[in-house]
Design a protein around this motif. Sequence first.
Motif, PDB file in Angstrom:
ATOM      1  N   PHE A 181      -2.115  -3.402   7.292  1.00  0.00           N
ATOM      2  CA  PHE A 181      -2.409  -2.502   6.177  1.00  0.00           C
ATOM      3  C   PHE A 181      -2.777  -1.115   6.711  1.00  0.00           C
ATOM      4  O   PHE A 181      -2.273  -0.094   6.251  1.00  0.00           O
ATOM      5  CB  PHE A 181      -3.571  -3.105   5.377  1.00  0.00           C
ATOM      6  CG  PHE A 181      -4.076  -2.267   4.236  1.00  0.00           C
ATOM      7  CD1 PHE A 181      -3.545  -2.417   2.965  1.00  0.00           C
ATOM      8  CD2 PHE A 181      -5.099  -1.351   4.416  1.00  0.00           C
ATOM      9  CE1 PHE A 181      -4.017  -1.662   1.899  1.00  0.00           C
ATOM     10  CE2 PHE A 181      -5.583  -0.588   3.369  1.00  0.00           C
ATOM     11  CZ  PHE A 181      -5.040  -0.743   2.098  1.00  0.00           C
ATOM     12  N   THR A 182      -3.653  -1.088   7.710  1.00  0.00           N
ATOM     13  CA  THR A 182      -4.094   0.174   8.300  1.00  0.00           C
ATOM     14  C   THR A 182      -2.968   0.842   9.072  1.00  0.00           C
ATOM     15  O   THR A 182      -2.765   2.064   8.981  1.00  0.00           O
ATOM     16  CB  THR A 182      -5.291  -0.076   9.241  1.00  0.00           C
ATOM     17  OG1 THR A 182      -6.283  -0.846   8.559  1.00  0.00           O
ATOM     18  CG2 THR A 182      -5.890   1.235   9.704  1.00  0.00           C
ATOM     19  N   ALA A 183      -2.210   0.067   9.830  1.00  0.00           N
ATOM     20  CA  ALA A 183      -1.099   0.616  10.607  1.00  0.00           C
ATOM     21  C   ALA A 183      -0.020   1.189   9.695  1.00  0.00           C
ATOM     22  O   ALA A 183       0.653   2.167  10.056  1.00  0.00           O
ATOM     23  CB  ALA A 183      -0.519  -0.463  11.515  1.00  0.00           C
ATOM     24  N   THR A 184       0.168   0.584   8.519  1.00  0.00           N
ATOM     25  CA  THR A 184       1.139   1.104   7.557  1.00  0.00           C
ATOM     26  C   THR A 184       0.720   2.489   7.072  1.00  0.00           C
ATOM     27  O   THR A 184       1.553   3.399   6.949  1.00  0.00           O
ATOM     28  CB  THR A 184       1.280   0.149   6.361  1.00  0.00           C
ATOM     29  OG1 THR A 184       1.772  -1.114   6.821  1.00  0.00           O
ATOM     30  CG2 THR A 184       2.239   0.706   5.319  1.00  0.00           C
ATOM     31  N   ILE A 185      -0.560   2.652   6.807  1.00  0.00           N
ATOM     32  CA  ILE A 185      -1.071   3.973   6.422  1.00  0.00           C
ATOM     33  C   ILE A 185      -0.806   4.984   7.529  1.00  0.00           C
ATOM     34  O   ILE A 185      -0.348   6.113   7.280  1.00  0.00           O
ATOM     35  CB  ILE A 185      -2.576   3.885   6.114  1.00  0.00           C
ATOM     36  CG1 ILE A 185      -2.808   3.139   4.792  1.00  0.00           C
ATOM     37  CG2 ILE A 185      -3.210   5.278   6.051  1.00  0.00           C
ATOM     38  CD1 ILE A 185      -4.269   2.920   4.451  1.00  0.00           C
ATOM     39  N   MET A 186      -1.065   4.587   8.768  1.00  0.00           N
ATOM     40  CA  MET A 186      -0.899   5.502   9.898  1.00  0.00           C
ATOM     41  C   MET A 186       0.560   5.916  10.083  1.00  0.00           C
ATOM     42  O   MET A 186       0.870   7.102  10.269  1.00  0.00           O
ATOM     43  CB  MET A 186      -1.428   4.833  11.168  1.00  0.00           C
ATOM     44  CG  MET A 186      -2.926   4.580  11.154  1.00  0.00           C
ATOM     45  SD  MET A 186      -3.475   3.528  12.523  1.00  0.00           S
ATOM     46  CE  MET A 186      -3.094   4.599  13.929  1.00  0.00           C
ATOM     47  N   THR A 187       1.472   4.950  10.041  1.00  0.00           N
ATOM     48  CA  THR A 187       2.890   5.275  10.220  1.00  0.00           C
ATOM     49  C   THR A 187       3.429   6.057   9.030  1.00  0.00           C
ATOM     50  O   THR A 187       4.235   6.977   9.195  1.00  0.00           O
ATOM     51  CB  THR A 187       3.709   3.986  10.419  1.00  0.00           C
ATOM     52  OG1 THR A 187       3.284   3.335  11.613  1.00  0.00           O
ATOM     53  CG2 THR A 187       5.193   4.294  10.538  1.00  0.00           C
ATOM     54  N   TYR A 228      -8.887   8.106  14.224  1.00  0.00           N
ATOM     55  CA  TYR A 228     -10.057   7.258  14.054  1.00  0.00           C
ATOM     56  C   TYR A 228      -9.701   5.814  13.687  1.00  0.00           C
ATOM     57  O   TYR A 228     -10.524   4.919  13.841  1.00  0.00           O
ATOM     58  CB  TYR A 228     -10.981   7.838  12.982  1.00  0.00           C
ATOM     59  CG  TYR A 228     -11.843   8.969  13.486  1.00  0.00           C
ATOM     60  CD1 TYR A 228     -12.977   8.715  14.243  1.00  0.00           C
ATOM     61  CD2 TYR A 228     -11.510  10.295  13.224  1.00  0.00           C
ATOM     62  CE1 TYR A 228     -13.766   9.745  14.728  1.00  0.00           C
ATOM     63  CE2 TYR A 228     -12.291  11.346  13.707  1.00  0.00           C
ATOM     64  CZ  TYR A 228     -13.415  11.058  14.457  1.00  0.00           C
ATOM     65  OH  TYR A 228     -14.191  12.081  14.938  1.00  0.00           O
ATOM     66  N   LEU A 229      -8.492   5.596  13.227  1.00  0.00           N
ATOM     67  CA  LEU A 229      -8.086   4.244  12.821  1.00  0.00           C
ATOM     68  C   LEU A 229      -7.452   3.443  13.949  1.00  0.00           C
ATOM     69  O   LEU A 229      -7.333   2.222  13.858  1.00  0.00           O
ATOM     70  CB  LEU A 229      -7.094   4.328  11.650  1.00  0.00           C
ATOM     71  CG  LEU A 229      -7.649   4.861  10.323  1.00  0.00           C
ATOM     72  CD1 LEU A 229      -6.517   5.015   9.314  1.00  0.00           C
ATOM     73  CD2 LEU A 229      -8.728   3.926   9.768  1.00  0.00           C
TER      74      LEU A 229
END
Length: 406
Positions: A181-187, A228-229
């Motif tokens: 979920f977090t990696a999707t936001i980052m990409t 930061y993520l």
Amino acid sequence: MYDIAILWDWLAFAVRWLHVITAIAWIGSSFYFIALDLSLNRNIDGPADGEEWQVHGGGFYHIQKYLVAPAAMPEHLTWFKWESYATWLSGAAMLAVVYWLGAELYLIDPAKADLAIWQGIAISAASLAVGWVIYDQLCKSPLGNQPTTLMVLLFILLVAMSWGYDQVFTGRAALLHLGAFTATIMTANVFFIIMPNQRIVVADLKTGRTPDPKYGKIAKLRSTHNNYLTLPVIFLMLSNHYPLAFGTQYAWIIAALVFLMGVTIRHYFNSMHARKGKPTWTWAVTVILFILIAWLSTVPGYETYEEAEARALTPYEQRFAAADGFADAHQIVTGRCSMCHAREPVWDGMHWAPKGVFLETESDVAKYARQIYLQAGVSHAMPPANITDLPPEDRAKLVAWYRAGT
């Protein structure tokens, strides 16, 4: 038919390897540019926003940064994007191979939510997209001009998702999905915001227009969030190897605290690179958070022996429990493996079952049929160093049982 299990496991290994390689490339370049940007010497004359001299590999590098853009477009421009895209694509492939194709074993926890396989997969996929939409709208709202408030709301969103995933998926899948979920936001930040904004600036330069500095400001905000993520995402991706992280009812709180640790660690390095001192207090806070996580991990959240005995078998478990040779397989596994793979291990020095895998009840053995086949049947990985003297004829029985079930 039985070869599918071996091919499936090697496919998962290959995709994981690719994911790790691309993640190293993405995270490495991200860390480098954040450190570079913060360490630039800005006490210089000229149009550049800052410059830095560096030495590496026997050579010297002179780097200059332009806040908006240089006066003229250079002939050669290196774009940093494929590292991010390849990391997400390989991660999505790994999610599909391990958690979607292995949904009955790794994704769905009937004790939490009695989901059909397609329902679990749908929740898995949809949640990743929904997370980006919510986050993106927050950033585009007036809150985009209040970075601290925005970061707090992002943290609340991540905690809410951590709790939500833990309500429907296995503990292992819950933490892994929070990482995805977090990696999707980052990409998505790179694909939908940072790269398009940079393309607008480049297009303006090529046509002789003065680029609007707002595009750089927006990209910088998203890049800071990614910075930061990063560390929490790495922790969550590794968590599936450590049952202490996911095998507790407080796994979602552990994940929330990991995000706070990511902030404290990055704050130290960001401050150091910006030559604003070394806030060592961040390490004290990080250690306290880690101790709290370790304490929370000792509170069990797994199915008890009695619950496992009483629970109705899933269709996957029924298939292997009904297969020829199951009685022999169950006897072999409980006799050679359950002293470690138990809810209360009796092997000296063993306090928790390795990988959180329990092999005591009939439902346990049926549930982990494929792992038993691969670890103790096809290969001799288990028991470690054959410490419980599992003979070749028993390994052959385990192989025959699994193949009968498939």
